[in-house]
Write a protein that holds these residues in place. Structure first.
Motif, PDB file in Angstrom:
ATOM      1  N   ILE A 174       0.940  -1.192  -0.055  1.00 28.66           N
ATOM      2  CA  ILE A 174      -0.048   0.343   0.192  1.00 28.66           C
ATOM      3  C   ILE A 174       0.420   1.307   0.186  1.00 28.66           C
ATOM      4  CG2 ILE A 174      -2.060  -1.324   1.083  1.00 28.66           C
ATOM      5  CD1 ILE A 174      -0.706   0.138   3.890  1.00 28.66           C
ATOM      6  N   PRO A 175       0.391   2.576  -0.394  1.00 29.95           N
ATOM      7  CA  PRO A 175       0.888   3.376  -0.747  1.00 29.95           C
ATOM      8  C   PRO A 175       1.466   4.705   0.793  1.00 29.95           C
ATOM      9  CG  PRO A 175      -1.074   3.937  -1.147  1.00 29.95           C
ATOM     10  CD  PRO A 175      -0.647   2.430  -0.628  1.00 29.95           C
ATOM     11  N   GLY A 176       1.560   3.244   1.722  1.00 30.40           N
ATOM     12  CA  GLY A 176       1.740   4.286   2.980  1.00 30.40           C
ATOM     13  C   GLY A 176       0.729   3.342   4.134  1.00 30.40           C
ATOM     14  N   PRO A 177       1.361   2.666   5.491  1.00 24.72           N
ATOM     15  CA  PRO A 177       2.551   2.729   5.471  1.00 24.72           C
ATOM     16  C   PRO A 177       3.242   1.980   5.236  1.00 24.72           C
ATOM     17  CG  PRO A 177       0.795   2.147   7.545  1.00 24.72           C
ATOM     18  CD  PRO A 177       0.044   2.447   6.344  1.00 24.72           C
ATOM     19  N   THR A 178       4.638   2.481   5.197  1.00 18.61           N
ATOM     20  CA  THR A 178       5.490   0.906   4.096  1.00 18.61           C
ATOM     21  C   THR A 178       5.635   0.036   5.054  1.00 18.61           C
ATOM     22  OG1 THR A 178       7.098   2.808   4.147  1.00 18.61           O
ATOM     23  CG2 THR A 178       5.538   3.321   2.457  1.00 18.61           C
ATOM     24  N   ASN A 179       6.587  -0.951   3.722  1.00 16.96           N
ATOM     25  CA  ASN A 179       8.074  -1.301   5.097  1.00 16.96           C
ATOM     26  C   ASN A 179       9.207  -0.416   5.434  1.00 16.96           C
ATOM     27  OD1 ASN A 179       6.631  -4.230   4.011  1.00 16.96           O
ATOM     28  ND2 ASN A 179       7.131  -2.797   1.571  1.00 16.96           N
ATOM     29  N   VAL A 180       8.835  -1.281   6.858  1.00 20.80           N
ATOM     30  CA  VAL A 180      11.008  -0.396   8.013  1.00 20.80           C
ATOM     31  C   VAL A 180      11.525  -1.469   7.847  1.00 20.80           C
ATOM     32  CG1 VAL A 180      10.663  -0.080  10.292  1.00 20.80           C
ATOM     33  CG2 VAL A 180       8.937   0.247   9.387  1.00 20.80           C
TER      34      VAL A 180
ATOM     35  N   LYS B   2      -3.821  10.243 -16.684  1.00 19.13           N
ATOM     36  CA  LYS B   2      -4.326   9.948 -17.600  1.00 19.13           C
ATOM     37  C   LYS B   2      -3.011  10.231 -18.440  1.00 19.13           C
ATOM     38  CE  LYS B   2      -8.826  10.842 -16.648  1.00 19.13           C
ATOM     39  NZ  LYS B   2      -9.609   9.106 -16.956  1.00 19.13           N
ATOM     40  N   GLU B   3      -2.147  10.916 -18.231  1.00 17.73           N
ATOM     41  CA  GLU B   3      -0.425  11.249 -18.885  1.00 17.73           C
ATOM     42  C   GLU B   3       0.343  10.872 -18.783  1.00 17.73           C
ATOM     43  OE1 GLU B   3      -0.472  15.029 -21.497  1.00 17.73           O
ATOM     44  OE2 GLU B   3      -2.141  15.634 -20.618  1.00 17.73           O
ATOM     45  N   PRO B   4       1.425  10.556 -19.182  1.00 23.25           N
ATOM     46  CA  PRO B   4       3.181  10.434 -19.061  1.00 23.25           C
ATOM     47  C   PRO B   4       3.872  11.561 -17.702  1.00 23.25           C
ATOM     48  CG  PRO B   4       3.465   9.389 -20.848  1.00 23.25           C
ATOM     49  CD  PRO B   4       1.505  10.114 -20.291  1.00 23.25           C
ATOM     50  N   LYS B   5       2.738  12.394 -17.897  1.00 22.87           N
ATOM     51  CA  LYS B   5       3.564  14.096 -16.865  1.00 22.87           C
ATOM     52  C   LYS B   5       3.190  13.636 -15.753  1.00 22.87           C
ATOM     53  CE  LYS B   5      -0.098  17.705 -18.059  1.00 22.87           C
ATOM     54  NZ  LYS B   5      -0.050  18.514 -19.330  1.00 22.87           N
ATOM     55  N   TRP B   6       2.196  12.671 -16.119  1.00 21.56           N
ATOM     56  CA  TRP B   6       1.610  12.554 -14.506  1.00 21.56           C
ATOM     57  C   TRP B   6       1.818  11.605 -13.150  1.00 21.56           C
ATOM     58  CZ3 TRP B   6      -0.505  17.598 -13.685  1.00 21.56           C
ATOM     59  CH2 TRP B   6      -1.390  18.070 -14.471  1.00 21.56           C
ATOM     60  N   TYR B   7       2.619  10.662 -14.400  1.00 19.58           N
ATOM     61  CA  TYR B   7       2.712   9.248 -14.202  1.00 19.58           C
ATOM     62  C   TYR B   7       3.522   9.924 -12.588  1.00 19.58           C
ATOM     63  CZ  TYR B   7       1.812   6.772 -18.013  1.00 19.58           C
ATOM     64  OH  TYR B   7       0.981   6.642 -19.461  1.00 19.58           O
ATOM     65  N   SER B   8       2.793   8.922 -11.224  1.00 22.45           N
ATOM     66  CA  SER B   8       3.593   9.250  -9.605  1.00 22.45           C
ATOM     67  C   SER B   8       4.741   7.959  -9.812  1.00 22.45           C
ATOM     68  CB  SER B   8       2.544   9.315  -8.809  1.00 22.45           C
ATOM     69  OG  SER B   8       3.259   8.414  -7.764  1.00 22.45           O
ATOM     70  N   ASP B   9       5.570   8.782  -9.132  1.00 25.66           N
ATOM     71  CA  ASP B   9       6.986   7.323  -8.789  1.00 25.66           C
ATOM     72  C   ASP B   9       6.829   6.479  -7.491  1.00 25.66           C
ATOM     73  OD1 ASP B   9       8.195   7.725 -11.828  1.00 25.66           O
ATOM     74  OD2 ASP B   9       9.635   8.999 -10.833  1.00 25.66           O
ATOM     75  N   THR B  10       5.501   7.336  -6.922  1.00 27.28           N
ATOM     76  CA  THR B  10       5.229   6.578  -5.450  1.00 27.28           C
ATOM     77  C   THR B  10       4.507   5.233  -5.591  1.00 27.28           C
ATOM     78  OG1 THR B  10       4.417   8.530  -4.535  1.00 27.28           O
ATOM     79  CG2 THR B  10       6.300   8.149  -4.572  1.00 27.28           C
ATOM     80  N   VAL B  11       3.506   6.135  -6.641  1.00 28.19           N
ATOM     81  CA  VAL B  11       2.610   5.252  -6.312  1.00 28.19           C
ATOM     82  C   VAL B  11       1.669   4.695  -7.797  1.00 28.19           C
ATOM     83  CG1 VAL B  11       0.841   6.690  -5.408  1.00 28.19           C
ATOM     84  CG2 VAL B  11       0.360   4.290  -5.388  1.00 28.19           C
ATOM     85  N   SER B  12       0.807   3.597  -8.038  1.00 27.54           N
ATOM     86  CA  SER B  12       0.775   3.334  -8.844  1.00 27.54           C
ATOM     87  C   SER B  12      -0.860   3.583  -8.645  1.00 27.54           C
ATOM     88  CB  SER B  12       1.231   2.284 -10.122  1.00 27.54           C
ATOM     89  OG  SER B  12       2.192   2.223 -10.524  1.00 27.54           O
ATOM     90  N   ALA B  13      -2.162   3.849  -9.432  1.00 27.74           N
ATOM     91  CA  ALA B  13      -3.601   3.176  -9.168  1.00 27.74           C
ATOM     92  C   ALA B  13      -4.061   3.304 -10.573  1.00 27.74           C
ATOM     93  CB  ALA B  13      -4.325   4.245  -8.988  1.00 27.74           C
TER      94      ALA B  13
END
Length: 402
Positions: free
Chosen positions: A9-15, A295-306
């Protein structure tokens, strides 16, 4: 046989073990003369993570929501006009807080799957000749939709308009994972939390504040009433290495270990690692024939993919299958995207092997729910991406040595 649950999940993350071990100690005296030897260096080293040029960092025993509240209460007054945008569950909640605290937000409502509308912000700021807008808010990473926004672009818009408004950034799911150049970008308040890129349990609200915002805090008339989240109370005691109330000492011990890990890797390398691993996840999603909510690559997050599921499929069924059958926790769809997306968190303590593991589990959960994915397609695509894009230092073109 009991196996540790697989948390994606996008938080809490692994410790990480080093952080967990650092917190495994007897309770200590938070008013001992030795305590500042721990806290004072942490305050300074946190500035390196945020890449600050001035100002200071506050640690509140709260979630990131508490740091949101502190940023508003200490720099703005009831009735102040602010510029905000709403394009996901967490940007929505920040607008809700602003309204409940008595601010008057001018809100840009954007399609979920997009982010902060920099061009609209620029136009609004250019037209605000009397500088009625006192602060501009940016959710750098919208966790609900897997969207990252352009903080530097908002700073350019402010500068182009010669606008003095404070720049407030929600960096809860970005700091320590995505690029944050607080000093260079002129960010005045940047909010984070312990449970994301800092790889700790929930419980620390982390707020980095520029000197400009500290000066506003000192000079502004009619500021909001505050107590628990007061800058003034914190400053009096933090300067000596202490806190105005009982701090979360165990989490602060863990934070020391977390900062050490981040600085040892190098913040630029941490950012590069997150981009590389996220790109592997995205390669896997494409191989399944599925699309991202972004919607576009410019919006892609590097911490979570929906990830959007096909019409007629309930994404909650996918997450339940992953949880009960494959011992893997995925993020649920929230609010407008409930039942439409599931989320893979890929931030914090993460490597290629872990990415491969979650893609393996997701493939099976998708197949079990009637989504016609080819088993092994996503994991193979990620592996191909990783082998074709070896780890590189952010400051070198040569692969890092193992």
């Amino acid at each position: 046989m009991t196996v540790t649950p697989h948390l994606f999940i996008p938080g809490p993350t692994n410790v990480p073990d080093a952080v967990r071990i650092a917190m495994n100690l007897p309770m200590e005296d938070m008013r001992s003369p030795e305590f500042p030897k721990l806290t004072l260096p942490i305050f300074e080293d946190l500035k390196k993570v945020f890449k600050m040029k001035d100002g200071r960092v506050f640690l509140f025993p709260s979630s990131g929501t508490g740091a949101w509240e502190s940023a508003i209460q200490n720099t703005l007054a009831v009735g102040d006009k602010v510029l905000m945008s709403r394009f996901g569950q967490f940007s929505l909640l920040w607008v809700d807080m602003a309204e409940r605290l008595g601010l008057k937000p001018e809100v840009c409502d954007e399609e979920w799957g997009t982010g902060v509308p920099v061009e609209k912000y620029a136009d609004i700021l250019a037209k605000d000749k009397n500088h009625e807008i006192k602060a501009v808010f940016v959710t750098q990473n919208e966790t609900a939709t897997g969207v990252a926004s352009d903080v530097a672009g908002v700073r350019k818009a402010l500068d182009a308009a010669k606008h003095p408004a404070l720049l407030m950034v929600d960096g809860v799911s970005s700091v320590g994972s995505l690029e944050m150049r607080m000093g260079e970008w002129g960010v005045d308040c940047c909010v984070s939390g312990s449970q994301k890129g800092f790889m700790l349990p929930t419980g620390l609200g982390i707020l980095a504040v520029s000197q400009k915002a500290l000066d506003v805090n000192k000079s502004k008339n009619g500021r909001m009433n505050r107590c628990f989240f007061s800058f003034e109370d914190m400053i009096k005691t933090n300067d000596l290495g202490f806190f105005p109330y009982t701090p979360a000492t165990t989490l602060i011990r863990g934070l020391r270990a977390s900062i050490d890990l981040l600085l040892a890797e190098g913040i630029d390398n941490v950012v590069a690692r997150h981009h590389r691993l996220a790109s592997g996840v995205r390669a896997g999603v494409a191989a399944w024939g599925l699309k991202l909510c972004a919607k576009e690559p410019k919006w892609y997050s590097d911490t979570v993919s929906a990830i959007l599921v096909p019409e007629g499929v309930d994404s909650n069924a996918v997450t339940k299958t992953a949880y009960y059958r494959y011992n893997t926790s995925l993020g649920l769809g929230l609010n407008k995207v409930a039942g439409k997306v599931f989320r893979i968190g890929h931030l914090g303590s993460l490597d290629e092997y872990m990415v491969g593991g979650v893609l393996f589990a997701v493939e099976m959960a998708l197949k079990d729910n009637g989504i016609p994915v080819k088993l092994g397609s996503g994991t193979a695509a990620a592996a191909e991406y990783f082998t074709s894009n070896p780890v590189k230092s952010a400051t070198s073109k040569e692969p890092l040595k193992a």
